[in-house]
Design a protein around this motif. Structure first.
Motif, mmCIF file in Angstrom:
data_model
loop_
_atom_site.group_PDB
_atom_site.id
_atom_site.type_symbol
_atom_site.label_atom_id
_atom_site.label_comp_id
_atom_site.label_asym_id
_atom_site.label_seq_id
_atom_site.Cartn_x
_atom_site.Cartn_y
_atom_site.Cartn_z
ATOM 1 N N GLU A 102 -69.532 -2.509 -2.873
ATOM 2 C CA GLU A 102 -69.055 -3.796 -2.947
ATOM 3 C C GLU A 102 -69.967 -4.780 -3.426
ATOM 4 O OE1 GLU A 102 -67.859 -4.843 1.013
ATOM 5 O OE2 GLU A 102 -66.691 -2.894 1.445
ATOM 6 N N VAL A 103 -69.485 -5.796 -4.276
ATOM 7 C CA VAL A 103 -70.223 -6.989 -4.460
ATOM 8 C C VAL A 103 -69.796 -8.322 -3.738
ATOM 9 C CG1 VAL A 103 -70.955 -5.979 -6.789
ATOM 10 C CG2 VAL A 103 -69.047 -7.556 -6.801
ATOM 11 N N HIS A 104 -70.651 -9.208 -3.678
ATOM 12 C CA HIS A 104 -70.444 -10.489 -3.099
ATOM 13 C C HIS A 104 -70.987 -11.537 -3.764
ATOM 14 C CE1 HIS A 104 -69.329 -7.856 0.225
ATOM 15 N NE2 HIS A 104 -70.476 -7.214 0.341
ATOM 16 N N GLY A 105 -70.242 -12.701 -3.914
ATOM 17 C CA GLY A 105 -70.990 -13.703 -4.842
ATOM 18 C C GLY A 105 -70.060 -14.858 -4.670
ATOM 19 N N THR A 106 -70.067 -15.767 -5.915
ATOM 20 C CA THR A 106 -69.193 -16.916 -6.026
ATOM 21 C C THR A 106 -69.016 -17.295 -7.379
ATOM 22 O OG1 THR A 106 -70.821 -17.874 -4.435
ATOM 23 C CG2 THR A 106 -69.574 -19.777 -5.667
ATOM 24 N N ILE A 107 -67.478 -17.681 -7.308
ATOM 25 C CA ILE A 107 -67.175 -17.890 -8.918
ATOM 26 C C ILE A 107 -67.570 -19.433 -9.062
ATOM 27 C CG2 ILE A 107 -64.953 -18.469 -10.127
ATOM 28 C CD1 ILE A 107 -65.383 -15.182 -9.365
ATOM 29 N N SER B 183 -65.219 -22.556 -9.640
ATOM 30 C CA SER B 183 -64.535 -23.322 -8.517
ATOM 31 C C SER B 183 -65.383 -23.120 -7.149
ATOM 32 C CB SER B 183 -63.163 -22.171 -8.187
ATOM 33 O OG SER B 183 -63.545 -20.860 -7.892
ATOM 34 N N GLY B 184 -66.385 -22.504 -7.178
ATOM 35 C CA GLY B 184 -67.286 -22.286 -5.667
ATOM 36 C C GLY B 184 -66.684 -21.566 -4.825
ATOM 37 N N VAL B 185 -65.197 -21.071 -5.393
ATOM 38 C CA VAL B 185 -64.854 -19.834 -4.497
ATOM 39 C C VAL B 185 -65.535 -18.440 -4.103
ATOM 40 C CG1 VAL B 185 -62.719 -18.094 -4.300
ATOM 41 C CG2 VAL B 185 -62.463 -20.774 -5.148
ATOM 42 N N GLN B 186 -65.623 -18.147 -3.079
ATOM 43 C CA GLN B 186 -66.478 -16.855 -2.646
ATOM 44 C C GLN B 186 -65.583 -15.662 -3.406
ATOM 45 O OE1 GLN B 186 -69.475 -16.865 -0.956
ATOM 46 N NE2 GLN B 186 -69.024 -18.879 -1.643
ATOM 47 N N TYR B 187 -66.292 -14.711 -3.795
ATOM 48 C CA TYR B 187 -65.872 -13.517 -4.566
ATOM 49 C C TYR B 187 -66.511 -12.286 -3.667
ATOM 50 C CZ TYR B 187 -65.533 -9.982 -8.112
ATOM 51 O OH TYR B 187 -65.332 -8.884 -8.917
ATOM 52 N N ASP B 188 -65.712 -11.270 -3.273
ATOM 53 C CA ASP B 188 -66.070 -10.124 -2.718
ATOM 54 C C ASP B 188 -64.987 -9.064 -3.265
ATOM 55 O OD1 ASP B 188 -67.983 -10.893 -0.703
ATOM 56 O OD2 ASP B 188 -66.137 -12.337 -0.175
ATOM 57 N N ASN B 189 -65.721 -7.904 -3.749
ATOM 58 C CA ASN B 189 -64.702 -6.934 -4.279
ATOM 59 C C ASN B 189 -65.484 -5.560 -3.963
ATOM 60 O OD1 ASN B 189 -62.773 -5.624 -5.906
ATOM 61 N ND2 ASN B 189 -63.104 -7.180 -7.549
ATOM 62 N N ARG B 190 -64.508 -4.539 -4.177
ATOM 63 C CA ARG B 190 -64.945 -3.229 -3.953
ATOM 64 C C ARG B 190 -64.744 -2.368 -5.334
ATOM 65 N NH1 ARG B 190 -61.201 -4.118 0.450
ATOM 66 N NH2 ARG B 190 -59.758 -3.149 -1.048
ATOM 67 N N PHE B 191 -65.827 -1.508 -5.382
ATOM 68 C CA PHE B 191 -65.642 -0.759 -6.896
ATOM 69 C C PHE B 191 -65.787 0.518 -6.514
ATOM 70 C CE2 PHE B 191 -66.782 -5.119 -8.098
ATOM 71 C CZ PHE B 191 -66.563 -5.056 -9.408
ATOM 72 N N CYS B 192 -65.229 1.584 -7.257
ATOM 73 C CA CYS B 192 -65.646 2.758 -7.496
ATOM 74 C C CYS B 192 -65.960 3.209 -9.067
ATOM 75 C CB CYS B 192 -64.436 3.853 -6.950
ATOM 76 S SG CYS B 192 -64.824 5.575 -7.180
ATOM 77 N N SER B 193 -67.286 3.972 -9.233
ATOM 78 C CA SER B 193 -67.569 3.999 -10.781
ATOM 79 C C SER B 193 -67.955 5.551 -10.792
ATOM 80 C CB SER B 193 -69.043 3.113 -10.988
ATOM 81 O OG SER B 193 -68.431 1.623 -10.810
ATOM 82 N N ARG C 122 -67.008 4.950 -16.102
ATOM 83 C CA ARG C 122 -65.464 4.616 -15.654
ATOM 84 C C ARG C 122 -65.436 3.857 -14.359
ATOM 85 N NH1 ARG C 122 -62.308 9.154 -16.386
ATOM 86 N NH2 ARG C 122 -62.130 8.717 -18.525
ATOM 87 N N ASP C 123 -65.011 2.831 -14.656
ATOM 88 C CA ASP C 123 -64.813 1.721 -13.320
ATOM 89 C C ASP C 123 -63.532 1.453 -12.653
ATOM 90 O OD1 ASP C 123 -66.979 0.393 -11.882
ATOM 91 O OD2 ASP C 123 -66.474 -1.458 -12.789
#
Length: 145
Positions: free
Chosen positions: A96-101, A104-114, A127-128
């Motif tokens: 997972e990654v966590h950050g800010t756009i 906009s200042g909006v929080q960004y949280d995402n899950r990945f499989c690579s 391949r992501d």
């Protein structure tokens, strides 16, 4: 991020550090960009405006990440699970990654499989997969919403 040549990518350092640590001794090079080649294929199986579905080579991958760090600042990358296959030639990473756009200042949280294929101690194919809804929600949210 150990090399001053990569200072422009500092906003993605948590991602690069997580990936490099997950790859461990399977590859040569201190930084993520050191373990890809001019022939590496970086494929994403989702649509995000401004991000290509297939990137070929180190220079184009670095250019794509320049766009990424102009839009997103990561504060962390975590929840790493690594699976090795094909005698270490294939690595499957969940994280997972966590950050800010930044716009906009909006929080960004995402899950990945690579899914990563390694040959001659370099990444030859990446391949992501990601949570496209999480990305879309963060990218289209209004400040303060």
């Amino acid at each position: 991020m150990p090399d001053r040549d990569y200072a422009a990518y500092q906003r993605a350092a948590p991602y690069f550090d997580l990936v490099r640590n997950a790859l461990g001794v399977l590859v040569d090079g201190a930084h993520f960009f050191d373990v890809v080649t001019d022939e590496t294929i970086y494929e994403v199986l989702y649509d995000v405006p401004g991000w290509p579905r297939v990137i070929t080579g180190r220079a184009d991958l670095m250019a794509a990440f320049r766009g990424y760090v102009s839009a997103v600042a990561l504060r962390s990358a975590d929840r790493l699970v690594v699976h090795r296959a094909d005698d270490g030639a294939v690595l499957i990473m969940e994280y997972e990654v966590h950050g800010t756009i930044l716009a906009s200042g909006v929080q960004y949280d995402n899950r990945f499989c690579s899914i990563i294929r390694i040959e001659n101690r370099k990444i030859v194919h990446w391949r992501d997969y990601m949570d496209s809804l999480a990305a879309w929600t963060a990218l289209t949210a209004k400040r303060g919403a």
